[in-house]
Write a protein that holds these residues in place. Sequence first.
Motif, PDB file in Angstrom:
ATOM      1  N   PRO A 238       0.814  -1.226   0.000  1.00  7.49           N
ATOM      2  CA  PRO A 238       0.000   0.000   0.000  1.00  7.49           C
ATOM      3  C   PRO A 238       0.843   1.270   0.000  1.00  7.49           C
ATOM      4  O   PRO A 238       0.420   2.289  -0.550  1.00  7.49           O
ATOM      5  CB  PRO A 238      -0.807  -0.133   1.295  1.00  7.49           C
ATOM      6  N   ASP A 239       2.037   1.221   0.624  1.00  5.08           N
ATOM      7  CA  ASP A 239       2.876   2.416   0.710  1.00  5.08           C
ATOM      8  C   ASP A 239       4.071   2.374  -0.246  1.00  5.08           C
ATOM      9  O   ASP A 239       5.034   3.116  -0.065  1.00  5.08           O
ATOM     10  CB  ASP A 239       3.367   2.627   2.138  1.00  5.08           C
ATOM     11  N   SER A 240       4.014   1.524  -1.260  1.00  5.41           N
ATOM     12  CA  SER A 240       5.103   1.465  -2.239  1.00  5.41           C
ATOM     13  C   SER A 240       5.239   2.796  -2.955  1.00  5.41           C
ATOM     14  O   SER A 240       4.245   3.454  -3.280  1.00  5.41           O
ATOM     15  CB  SER A 240       4.847   0.369  -3.271  1.00  5.41           C
ATOM     16  N   ASP A 241       6.496   3.183  -3.219  1.00  2.47           N
ATOM     17  CA  ASP A 241       6.694   4.411  -3.981  1.00  2.47           C
ATOM     18  C   ASP A 241       6.559   4.115  -5.467  1.00  2.47           C
ATOM     19  O   ASP A 241       6.291   2.975  -5.869  1.00  2.47           O
ATOM     20  CB  ASP A 241       8.055   5.036  -3.660  1.00  2.47           C
ATOM     21  N   TYR A 242       6.742   5.138  -6.262  1.00  4.91           N
ATOM     22  CA  TYR A 242       6.637   5.000  -7.714  1.00  4.91           C
ATOM     23  C   TYR A 242       8.026   5.160  -8.311  1.00  4.91           C
ATOM     24  O   TYR A 242       8.661   6.214  -8.175  1.00  4.91           O
ATOM     25  CB  TYR A 242       5.678   6.048  -8.286  1.00  4.91           C
ATOM     26  N   ASP A 243       8.519   4.097  -8.937  1.00  4.75           N
ATOM     27  CA  ASP A 243       9.849   4.090  -9.546  1.00  4.75           C
ATOM     28  C   ASP A 243       9.679   4.265 -11.047  1.00  4.75           C
ATOM     29  O   ASP A 243       9.520   3.279 -11.784  1.00  4.75           O
ATOM     30  CB  ASP A 243      10.576   2.785  -9.240  1.00  4.75           C
ATOM     31  N   VAL A 244       9.701   5.507 -11.493  1.00  4.98           N
ATOM     32  CA  VAL A 244       9.483   5.816 -12.903  1.00  4.98           C
ATOM     33  C   VAL A 244      10.825   5.878 -13.617  1.00  4.98           C
ATOM     34  O   VAL A 244      11.767   6.524 -13.145  1.00  4.98           O
ATOM     35  CB  VAL A 244       8.732   7.156 -13.058  1.00  4.98           C
ATOM     36  N   ARG A 245      10.907   5.205 -14.750  1.00  7.58           N
ATOM     37  CA  ARG A 245      12.141   5.189 -15.525  1.00  7.58           C
ATOM     38  C   ARG A 245      11.855   5.713 -16.932  1.00  7.58           C
ATOM     39  O   ARG A 245      10.859   5.335 -17.550  1.00  7.58           O
ATOM     40  CB  ARG A 245      12.725   3.770 -15.584  1.00  7.58           C
ATOM     41  N   ILE A 246      12.745   6.572 -17.401  1.00  8.28           N
ATOM     42  CA  ILE A 246      12.534   7.186 -18.707  1.00  8.28           C
ATOM     43  C   ILE A 246      13.728   6.954 -19.622  1.00  8.28           C
ATOM     44  O   ILE A 246      14.861   6.789 -19.173  1.00  8.28           O
ATOM     45  CB  ILE A 246      12.273   8.704 -18.588  1.00  8.28           C
ATOM     46  N   ILE A 247      13.440   6.925 -20.905  1.00 14.10           N
ATOM     47  CA  ILE A 247      14.463   6.946 -21.948  1.00 14.10           C
ATOM     48  C   ILE A 247      14.172   8.181 -22.781  1.00 14.10           C
ATOM     49  O   ILE A 247      13.037   8.382 -23.218  1.00 14.10           O
ATOM     50  CB  ILE A 247      14.420   5.672 -22.809  1.00 14.10           C
ATOM     51  N   PHE A 248      15.185   9.010 -22.967  1.00 14.07           N
ATOM     52  CA  PHE A 248      14.950  10.293 -23.629  1.00 14.07           C
ATOM     53  C   PHE A 248      15.975  10.540 -24.728  1.00 14.07           C
ATOM     54  O   PHE A 248      17.024   9.893 -24.795  1.00 14.07           O
ATOM     55  CB  PHE A 248      15.013  11.439 -22.605  1.00 14.07           C
ATOM     56  N   LYS A 249      15.641  11.489 -25.587  1.00  7.95           N
ATOM     57  CA  LYS A 249      16.613  11.946 -26.575  1.00  7.95           C
ATOM     58  C   LYS A 249      16.729  13.460 -26.480  1.00  7.95           C
ATOM     59  O   LYS A 249      15.791  14.163 -26.094  1.00  7.95           O
ATOM     60  CB  LYS A 249      16.211  11.530 -27.988  1.00  7.95           C
ATOM     61  N   ARG A 250      17.912  13.945 -26.809  1.00  3.15           N
ATOM     62  CA  ARG A 250      18.170  15.378 -26.853  1.00  3.15           C
ATOM     63  C   ARG A 250      18.030  15.873 -28.298  1.00  3.15           C
ATOM     64  O   ARG A 250      17.933  15.061 -29.232  1.00  3.15           O
ATOM     65  CB  ARG A 250      19.574  15.660 -26.318  1.00  3.15           C
ATOM     66  N   PRO A 251      18.046  17.187 -28.494  1.00  2.00           N
ATOM     67  CA  PRO A 251      18.050  17.695 -29.865  1.00  2.00           C
ATOM     68  C   PRO A 251      19.245  17.147 -30.643  1.00  2.00           C
ATOM     69  O   PRO A 251      20.307  16.884 -30.073  1.00  2.00           O
ATOM     70  CB  PRO A 251      18.166  19.215 -29.671  1.00  2.00           C
ATOM     71  N   LYS A 252      19.079  16.982 -31.926  1.00  6.42           N
ATOM     72  CA  LYS A 252      20.129  16.408 -32.772  1.00  6.42           C
ATOM     73  C   LYS A 252      21.457  17.130 -32.597  1.00  6.42           C
ATOM     74  O   LYS A 252      22.535  16.499 -32.575  1.00  6.42           O
ATOM     75  CB  LYS A 252      19.686  16.454 -34.231  1.00  6.42           C
ATOM     76  N   SER A 253      21.423  18.454 -32.454  1.00  3.69           N
ATOM     77  CA  SER A 253      22.662  19.233 -32.338  1.00  3.69           C
ATOM     78  C   SER A 253      23.484  18.840 -31.111  1.00  3.69           C
ATOM     79  O   SER A 253      24.713  18.968 -31.121  1.00  3.69           O
ATOM     80  CB  SER A 253      22.339  20.733 -32.276  1.00  3.69           C
ATOM     81  N   ASP A 254      22.829  18.351 -30.066  1.00  2.00           N
ATOM     82  CA  ASP A 254      23.558  17.943 -28.861  1.00  2.00           C
ATOM     83  C   ASP A 254      24.467  16.749 -29.115  1.00  2.00           C
ATOM     84  O   ASP A 254      25.466  16.561 -28.420  1.00  2.00           O
ATOM     85  CB  ASP A 254      22.570  17.593 -27.738  1.00  2.00           C
ATOM     86  N   TYR A 255      24.099  15.910 -30.091  1.00  2.00           N
ATOM     87  CA  TYR A 255      24.905  14.724 -30.395  1.00  2.00           C
ATOM     88  C   TYR A 255      26.057  15.047 -31.356  1.00  2.00           C
ATOM     89  O   TYR A 255      26.865  14.165 -31.672  1.00  2.00           O
ATOM     90  CB  TYR A 255      24.021  13.628 -30.989  1.00  2.00           C
ATOM     91  N   LEU A 256      26.121  16.310 -31.810  1.00  4.46           N
ATOM     92  CA  LEU A 256      27.180  16.721 -32.731  1.00  4.46           C
ATOM     93  C   LEU A 256      28.210  17.602 -32.040  1.00  4.46           C
ATOM     94  O   LEU A 256      29.054  18.201 -32.686  1.00  4.46           O
ATOM     95  CB  LEU A 256      26.563  17.480 -33.922  1.00  4.46           C
ATOM     96  N   ARG A 257      28.133  17.667 -30.718  1.00  5.12           N
ATOM     97  CA  ARG A 257      29.067  18.473 -29.927  1.00  5.12           C
ATOM     98  C   ARG A 257      30.330  17.674 -29.592  1.00  5.12           C
ATOM     99  O   ARG A 257      30.287  16.450 -29.495  1.00  5.12           O
ATOM    100  CB  ARG A 257      28.400  18.921 -28.624  1.00  5.12           C
ATOM    101  N   ILE A 258      31.424  18.360 -29.408  1.00  6.22           N
ATOM    102  CA  ILE A 258      32.650  17.708 -28.956  1.00  6.22           C
ATOM    103  C   ILE A 258      32.480  17.212 -27.524  1.00  6.22           C
ATOM    104  O   ILE A 258      32.898  16.105 -27.169  1.00  6.22           O
ATOM    105  CB  ILE A 258      33.853  18.672 -29.055  1.00  6.22           C
TER     106      ILE A 258
END
Length: 251
Positions: A36-56
């Motif tokens: 009854p008192d279990s917390d919520y363990d939310v897990r996400i998979i996300f992507k950033r803008p394309k330009s973020d993957y072209l950074r050094i």
Amino acid sequence: MKEKIIEHINQLEAEKGIQILLAVESGSRAWGCPSPDSDYDVRIIFKRPKSDYLRIDDRPDTIDYFHGKLLDINGWDIKKTLKLVRKSNATPFEWAQSPMVYKEMDNFSHQLISLCKEYFQPRHSVNHYKGIAKNSFLSNDLDGTIKLKKLFYVLRPLMAAKWIIDKQEIPPMDIPNLITIIEDKSITNHINELLAIKAKANEDYVHQVDQMITNFIAAQFEYIESSQLPDAKKEFNSDKLNNAFIEIIER
């Protein structure tokens, strides 16, 4: 609570400048053994803008967000996720099949589980689940009592390991499905009784372990140790993961 979780997810998405591909429940609520008192363990998979993957310089590939005592949101960038899939890491395998989905983009879970199946290595995953079960079991007192929550931390990975050994496939993440791998009905009936107890008991409830379960746990550890599994591959062709990554960030 689901509506509040979705609000926090959308807020996190806006504040971090990310796009969430998948947001799921990953803890006891998704495993089918909540208290009854279990917390919520939310897990996400996300992507950033394309330009973020072209950074050094690489951007952070994980996100942690907490709200009060009941909500814990943690997530990985898509690039990190796909690297872990290549290693046959069991965590993405589980997130991809969570029965509790808060947000999903373009049927992403189906794409992810398809990739997981391509890179699944039975030996690696069995060792993963064996390690979880062993650490949970040995960290408790040896007087026959254990927090019921912790007992399921032992039983669930043992059933997952047995599933992999018997079927040579990715196991389900939830206990109601995993339990079908056990042939002994007295064991399955007893585990179902434990599930019923946990549904009414708080997270700190301490349970006297039945000898039947102690014997079952010992037998499963022996079964895992004696199993014959193919050696893990040292290298995988990453083309499918690279193609998926490019397609996802271009989407």
